[in-house]
Design an enzyme around this catalytic site. Structure first.
Site, PDB file in Angstrom:
ATOM      1  CB  SER A   1      40.058  43.648  38.523  1.00  0.00           C
ATOM      2  OG  SER A   1      40.649  44.412  39.533  1.00  0.00           O
ATOM      3  NE  ARG A   2      32.245  44.382  40.485  1.00  0.00           N
ATOM      4  CZ  ARG A   2      32.191  43.240  41.138  1.00  0.00           C
ATOM      5  NH1 ARG A   2      32.820  43.108  42.283  1.00  0.00           N
ATOM      6  NH2 ARG A   2      31.512  42.231  40.656  1.00  0.00           N
ATOM      7  CB  VAL A   3      39.222  48.829  43.167  1.00  0.00           C
ATOM      8  CG1 VAL A   3      37.835  49.103  43.664  1.00  0.00           C
ATOM      9  CG2 VAL A   3      39.787  47.589  43.809  1.00  0.00           C
TER      10      VAL A   3
END
Ligand code: ATP
Ligand code: MG
Length: 573
Positions: free
Chosen positions: A439-441
């Site tokens: 999950s990048r953000v």
């Protein structure tokens, strides 16, 4: 410029030579050039004919006669002449008048696609009305005809029948009244309930919010699933892909997330594309039983619906969500699933004779999903601060994430939760592959307490996986390795979670603190997956002040963690 013009005459019976002669004289006079008239049989044009010349339509079918009569009667109102002779007169004499230029003629129809001539000014995405109230949408604007998709059954539409422009792009009704309802992609209820009073209409396709109008993702959207909230946190306004083979628990993750939004002031929209109606009925049933339907809208384009309906379903659902987002509310929208959406679009574009590319998908299939997912956003405070969080689902074949559609959607989203069928079969459910998920953000949106409790969980699990493989080959292990493996096994077990049993933030924090602090040195790992909830419950009861602190401030200190550990160990003595 052409010096000869062709016109088409539609009628149910073949016209006589004399009739054709008369009409061509009329047309030649009107357009100041010779005109040749071709005849086409059209069963729908009864009691007269329709003449199409250039962009103009002269309608003298039963319908056209009535329209002419209506016009005459409207004029009559002001003049008050005798009505009977007027009716006779208008019905027997054809006054050649061009119909509103916004009327065209169907040239071909089939497979939910119709081509129409004579509507040169139609814009992309405009709704067209066919005979019998059939609705269509213009998708292909060609040099002298347009192709459109039909949303209703095409029985009434045939070659030669009329098409009206509406001047409106496809739109759906939106509003509070849709909460708790199951609707089709055009906003018509399909749950057998009352008609829905719409607050507004919104275009199905609309532009995504601009960069200036957005702000960073900073509020968590809790799924209630420990494995996700701890390691792959999702923030409001994020787009997180759920990807996996068939029957790996993709839809379960989505329904659990919706159930977990209860009391969190999040509006949920479940867009079902190409699924069995029975599956959707089950989802609706689950949501109703869990009290989640109150804040949920289900948009269903089932496998039995036409490809055009399946194609617009996610955009329509998104439009319904945008209505709430612009009011400053938080919205969660799930697209289950986009693989079937891409397939519906592929069949439409093959029927529209667009050139197929890789895996027979049209060239713009990437744009299809990117323009949809770009509409997920966290608006800035000046714009009300609302958000749309999108959870698209993609079904893979044999876990092949490098095929066309999966790679596209992976690149558009802010991370993916990868579900592995191998883990699912081993009973590790939800079957989240920790190594391939990301999950990048969402990390920015995680609460402090959660961040602190998670610690090095992902790393620990990675180490465990490595050691586990290694330990299969060597019989005797040293004490440290044994400990590490035991710890890993315990972690994997507490990450198991039954469907429909979301865990609150506090429960999750306690669970993680207990597991990572004790490392299963005093707690038995054997049936920890069943017992953990009870242990957490008892510990929480003894540490009420910490519970309140996490709930109100979202923080936890090292002393608190130590106290939780001492309490757990105390429970076991
Ligand atoms: P499809 O590809 O058919 O859409 P899916 O990937 O959406 O399937 P689900 O329908 O969510 O998968 O789940 C498949 C089955 O696995 C269901 O019977 C469901 O009850 C079961 N299941 C899902 N998650 C869990 C879980 N965490 N624990 C136990 N069983 C589960
Ligand atoms: Mg499913």
């Amino acid at each position: 410029m052409d010096d000869k013009m062709t016109a088409v005459l539609y009628s149910s019976e073949q016209p006589s030579e004399k009739d054709l002669e008369r009409l061509s004289v009329f047309l030649a006079d009107k357009y100041k050039k010779p005109v040749s008239i071709g005849w086409k049989k059209s069963e729908k044009t009864t009691g007269g004919f329709r003449l199409v010349a250039g962009g103009d339509v002269y309608d003298w079918s039963a319908e056209g006669k009535l329209r002419q009569l209506q016009d005459a009667l409207l004029k009559l109102r002001s003049e008050r002449t005798d009505i009977i002779p007027l009716i006779k007169d208008t019905l027997s004499s054809w006054t050649p008048s061009v119909m509103a230029t916004e009327i065209g003629t169907v040239t071909t129809v089939g497979d939910g696609i119709a081509t129409v001539s004579g509507l040169e000014d139609t814009s992309y995405g405009e709704i067209l009305l066919f005979t019998g109230g059939v609705r269509g949408m213009a998708l292909d604007l060609r040099r002298d005809e347009i192709a459109c998709i039909l949303f209703d059954t095409e029985e009434e539409v045939c070659e030669g029948s009329t098409v009206k422009r509406t001047g409106r792009v496809a739109a759906v009704p939106v509003g509070e009244g849709f909460l708790g309802r199951v609707v089709d992609p055009l906003g018509v209820p399909i749950d057998g309930g009352d008609e829905i009073i719409a607050d507004d209409y919104r275009p199905v396709e609309s532009e995504a919010p601009a960069v200036i109008d957005r702000q960073a993702v900073n509020t968590p959207l809790e799924t209630g699933i420990l494995a996700i909230d701890s390691m792959f946190p999702i923030g409001r306004g994020q787009r997180e892909l759920i990807i996996g083979d068939r029957q790996t628990g993709k839809s379960s993750i989505i329904t659990d997330t919706i159930i977990n939004q209860k009391g969190k002031d999040v509006i949920c929209i479940y867009v079902a594309i190409g699924q069995k109606s029975s599956t959707i009925a089950r989802v609706v049933d689950t949501l109703t039983k869990c009290g989640a339907m109150e804040y949920t809208i289900v948009v269903n384009a089932s496998a039995a619906d036409s490809a055009p309906l399946q194609y617009i379903a996610p955009y329509a659902g998104c439009a319904m969500g945008e209505y709430f987002m612009e009011k400053g509310r938080d919205v969660l929208i799930v697209y289950d699933d986009l693989t079937k959406h891409a397939i519906a679009y592929r069949s439409i574009s093959l029927l529209l004779e667009r050139a197929p590319g890789r895996e027979a998908f049209p060239g713009d299939v990437f744009y299809l999903h990117s323009r949809l997912l770009e509409r997920a956003a966290h608006l800035c405070d000046e714009k009300g601060g609302g958000s749309i969080t999108a959870l698209p689902v993609i079904e893979t074949q044999e876990e092949d994430v490098s095929s066309y559609i999966p790679t596209n959607v992976i690149s558009i989203t802010d991370g993916q939760i990868f579900l592995s069928s191998g883990l699912f079969r081993l009973g590790q459910r939800p079957a989240i592959n920790v190594g391939l998920s990301v999950s990048r953000v969402g990390g920015d949106a995680q609460t402090k307490a959660m961040k602190k409790a998670v610690g090095t969980l992902r790393l620990d699990l990675a180490q465990y996986r490595e050691m586990e493989t290694f330990s299969q080959f060597s019989g005797d292990m040293d004490e440290a390795t044994k400990k590490q493996i035991r710890y890993g096994e315990g972690l994997m077990k507490i990450l198991k979670q039954k469907p429909k049993s979301p865990r609150s933030l506090v429960q999750q924090v306690f669970m993680l603190v207990i597991a990572t602090m004790d490392k299963f040195e005093t707690i038995e790992t054997e049936d920890i997956d069943v017992k953990i909830d009870e242990i957490v419950h008892d510990t929480m009861a003894r540490c009420q002040d910490i519970v309140l602190k996490i709930e109100n401030e979202g923080t936890i200190s090292d002393e608190d963690k130590q106290r939780i550990l001492d309490t757990v160990r105390g429970l076991h003595e």
